[in-house]
Scaffold this motif. Structure first.
Motif, PDB file in Angstrom:
ATOM      1  N   ASN A  12       0.810  -1.227   0.000  1.00 39.43           N
ATOM      2  CA  ASN A  12       0.000   0.000   0.000  1.00 39.43           C
ATOM      3  C   ASN A  12       0.842   1.276   0.000  1.00 39.43           C
ATOM      4  N   ARG A  13       1.954   1.198  -0.645  1.00 39.20           N
ATOM      5  CA  ARG A  13       2.828   2.359  -0.846  1.00 39.20           C
ATOM      6  C   ARG A  13       3.232   2.407  -2.315  1.00 39.20           C
ATOM      7  N   LEU A  14       3.414   3.611  -2.825  1.00 36.41           N
ATOM      8  CA  LEU A  14       3.912   3.782  -4.191  1.00 36.41           C
ATOM      9  C   LEU A  14       5.386   4.131  -4.131  1.00 36.41           C
ATOM     10  N   PHE A  15       6.178   3.442  -4.925  1.00 38.31           N
ATOM     11  CA  PHE A  15       7.601   3.713  -5.000  1.00 38.31           C
ATOM     12  C   PHE A  15       7.917   4.265  -6.397  1.00 38.31           C
ATOM     13  N   LEU A  16       8.494   5.460  -6.420  1.00 40.26           N
ATOM     14  CA  LEU A  16       8.830   6.136  -7.669  1.00 40.26           C
ATOM     15  C   LEU A  16      10.340   6.153  -7.864  1.00 40.26           C
ATOM     16  N   LEU A  17      10.788   5.751  -9.023  1.00 45.01           N
ATOM     17  CA  LEU A  17      12.196   5.908  -9.369  1.00 45.01           C
ATOM     18  C   LEU A  17      12.499   7.396  -9.457  1.00 45.01           C
ATOM     19  N   ASP A  18      13.470   7.863  -8.711  1.00 44.69           N
ATOM     20  CA  ASP A  18      13.822   9.287  -8.724  1.00 44.69           C
ATOM     21  C   ASP A  18      14.636   9.589  -9.978  1.00 44.69           C
ATOM     22  N   GLN A  19      13.946  10.097 -11.004  1.00 45.78           N
ATOM     23  CA  GLN A  19      14.598  10.296 -12.290  1.00 45.78           C
ATOM     24  C   GLN A  19      15.509  11.520 -12.315  1.00 45.78           C
ATOM     25  N   THR A  20      15.433  12.345 -11.277  1.00 47.42           N
ATOM     26  CA  THR A  20      16.342  13.485 -11.206  1.00 47.42           C
ATOM     27  C   THR A  20      17.772  13.036 -10.904  1.00 47.42           C
TER      28      THR A  20
ATOM     29  N   GLY B 189      -1.846   7.999  -6.546  1.00 48.84           N
ATOM     30  CA  GLY B 189      -2.078   9.044  -5.561  1.00 48.84           C
ATOM     31  C   GLY B 189      -3.515   9.025  -5.073  1.00 48.84           C
ATOM     32  N   MET B 190      -4.443   8.811  -6.005  1.00 51.33           N
ATOM     33  CA  MET B 190      -5.855   8.675  -5.625  1.00 51.33           C
ATOM     34  C   MET B 190      -6.052   7.451  -4.741  1.00 51.33           C
ATOM     35  N   ALA B 191      -5.342   6.367  -5.052  1.00 51.50           N
ATOM     36  CA  ALA B 191      -5.447   5.152  -4.243  1.00 51.50           C
ATOM     37  C   ALA B 191      -4.971   5.401  -2.815  1.00 51.50           C
TER      38      ALA B 191
ATOM     39  N   ALA C 188      -6.477   6.451   2.928  1.00 54.79           N
ATOM     40  CA  ALA C 188      -6.425   7.354   4.083  1.00 54.79           C
ATOM     41  C   ALA C 188      -7.792   7.945   4.414  1.00 54.79           C
ATOM     42  N   GLY C 189      -8.813   7.563   3.644  1.00 52.79           N
ATOM     43  CA  GLY C 189     -10.153   8.057   3.910  1.00 52.79           C
ATOM     44  C   GLY C 189     -10.390   9.479   3.441  1.00 52.79           C
ATOM     45  N   GLU C 190      -9.589   9.954   2.485  1.00 56.37           N
ATOM     46  CA  GLU C 190      -9.728  11.321   1.973  1.00 56.37           C
ATOM     47  C   GLU C 190     -10.902  11.415   0.997  1.00 56.37           C
ATOM     48  N   ASP C 191     -11.388  12.632   0.816  1.00 57.31           N
ATOM     49  CA  ASP C 191     -12.410  12.916  -0.194  1.00 57.31           C
ATOM     50  C   ASP C 191     -11.730  12.888  -1.567  1.00 57.31           C
ATOM     51  N   LEU C 192     -12.054  11.923  -2.405  1.00 54.82           N
ATOM     52  CA  LEU C 192     -11.349  11.755  -3.677  1.00 54.82           C
ATOM     53  C   LEU C 192     -11.584  12.914  -4.631  1.00 54.82           C
ATOM     54  N   ASN C 193     -12.736  13.538  -4.575  1.00 59.44           N
ATOM     55  CA  ASN C 193     -12.986  14.687  -5.448  1.00 59.44           C
ATOM     56  C   ASN C 193     -12.072  15.857  -5.089  1.00 59.44           C
ATOM     57  N   VAL C 194     -11.866  16.051  -3.801  1.00 58.75           N
ATOM     58  CA  VAL C 194     -11.004  17.143  -3.348  1.00 58.75           C
ATOM     59  C   VAL C 194      -9.555  16.872  -3.713  1.00 58.75           C
TER      60      VAL C 194
ATOM     61  N   VAL D  11      -7.502   1.608  -5.589  1.00 58.58           N
ATOM     62  CA  VAL D  11      -6.293   0.781  -5.643  1.00 58.58           C
ATOM     63  C   VAL D  11      -6.352  -0.165  -6.833  1.00 58.58           C
ATOM     64  N   ASP D  12      -7.476  -0.846  -6.999  1.00 58.97           N
ATOM     65  CA  ASP D  12      -7.621  -1.788  -8.112  1.00 58.97           C
ATOM     66  C   ASP D  12      -7.553  -1.074  -9.455  1.00 58.97           C
ATOM     67  N   VAL D  13      -8.148   0.118  -9.519  1.00 57.55           N
ATOM     68  CA  VAL D  13      -8.130   0.879 -10.773  1.00 57.55           C
ATOM     69  C   VAL D  13      -6.693   1.257 -11.123  1.00 57.55           C
ATOM     70  N   ALA D  14      -5.921   1.713 -10.140  1.00 58.41           N
ATOM     71  CA  ALA D  14      -4.540   2.132 -10.394  1.00 58.41           C
ATOM     72  C   ALA D  14      -3.677   0.952 -10.838  1.00 58.41           C
ATOM     73  N   ILE D  15      -3.827  -0.186 -10.182  1.00 58.72           N
ATOM     74  CA  ILE D  15      -3.051  -1.371 -10.565  1.00 58.72           C
ATOM     75  C   ILE D  15      -3.389  -1.792 -11.996  1.00 58.72           C
ATOM     76  N   GLU D  16      -4.667  -1.762 -12.322  1.00 56.71           N
ATOM     77  CA  GLU D  16      -5.087  -2.111 -13.680  1.00 56.71           C
ATOM     78  C   GLU D  16      -4.556  -1.105 -14.696  1.00 56.71           C
TER      79      GLU D  16
END
Length: 314
Positions: free
Chosen positions: A10-18, A57-59, A64-70, A103-108
């Protein structure tokens, strides 16, 4: 092929391209705010990769229970030009409203991006001839996507088909995505590559050393594309020397509602131009214009290579 991003625990890992090509390091994103920072600071860049990162990020916001529209609006504000960012957020909101988890949408979406890019590579390979020398600008490779790449995906497909291609990469000032990223990708896969300064592209075409040009796009409209600054000059030189100029982009990059000149061109920090490796090459008080993208009009484009085939610009 190095991974641009991945989802784990449940974490996103980004390659730091900088930090490429000298350091391979991943940044852990625990919140959607971390993802926004990664997009703004170009730790992740390239329209498809930004889109997939936005979905993750939306996932994270959902977990975290955030308002996805916001938070969707906040994520959209991270960078204004790449249409995939807006497309990805809207797709997550739509599918969540129908009962799917973010989460499922992002993975797909991540899996789909790789499959789409390979399809783009298949179609693009049809316009590449044996022994072609291909010039590309910026980085539209695996590092700009969830994997494989768009413009460099076409190059990969041609290489896999044993077409004995050669690649020329513009350095792509001011952040040097061509020098740091595209050359790095080609070297990883032993694809013959030469690096040139941006201003040498026309010279190479004039000498007859370029057979095709293939770039990516951050936004495609009916009257042209927006891509990394410097793309317009490459397109104009290709037109002058009658060199086919192709854009490789997924359908998620298409903006069917607006003209290309309605695109908001992101203005980035002066330090990107004033500094190299942290050292000022001009005085700090120098006035700087630093547009991140420019517009290539449709009459300069031979074809747009998508997962649905090669489309002719209007």
């Amino acid at each position: 092929m190095i991974r641009t991003l991945y989802w784990e625990n449940n974490r996103l890992f980004l390659l730091d391209q900088t930090k490429l090509p000298h350091t391979i390091e991943y940044v852990e994103c625990r919140t959607y705010v971390d993802v926004i920072d990664g997009i703004k600071t170009m730790k992740v860049r390239g329209a498809p990769a930004i889109g997939v990162s936005a979905a993750y990020g939306m996932a994270l916001g959902e977990l975290a229970g955030e308002d996805l529209n916001v938070i969707g609006d906040e994520i959209k504000s991270a960078r204004p030009t790449a249409v995939n960012l807006f497309w990805a957020v809207d797709k997550v909101l739509d599918l969540v409203s129908r009962g799917k988890s973010a989460v499922d949408v992002a993975i797909e979406m991540e899996k789909d991006d790789v499959a789409i890019n390979k399809k783009i590579g298949e179609y693009g390979n049809s316009v590449i001839d044996d022994n072609d020398t291909i010039l590309t600008h910026c980085n539209a490779g695996a590092l700009a996507c969830a994997g494989y790449g768009t413009a460099l995906g076409v190059i990969r497909a041609a290489h896999e088909a044993n077409k004995n291609i050669d690649v020329i990469c513009d350095e792509t000032r001011p952040v040097l995505q061509g020098a740091r990223l595209s050359v790095f990708e080609m070297q990883q896969e032993n694809i013959p590559v030469r690096l040139i300064v941006d201003g040498a592209a026309g010279h190479m075409m004039q000498k007859g050393e370029v057979d095709k040009v293939i770039i990516g796009a951050d936004r495609v409209a009916k009257d042209g594309v927006a891509n990394k600054i410097g793309s317009l000059m490459v397109a104009l030189a290709a037109k002058r020397y009658d060199i086919p100029f192709y854009v490789a982009a997924p359908m998620s990059t298409f903006d069917f509602e607006n003209n290309i000149f309605d695109t908001i061109i992101e203005q980035r920090l002066p330090e990107e131009v004033l500094c190299i490796n942290g050292k000022y090459i001009s005085k700090k008080q120098t006035n700087v214009e630093n547009p991140a993208f420019d517009i290539v009009e449709s009459d300069l484009i031979t074809g747009i290579i998508t997962e649905e085939g090669i489309k002719k610009p209007l």
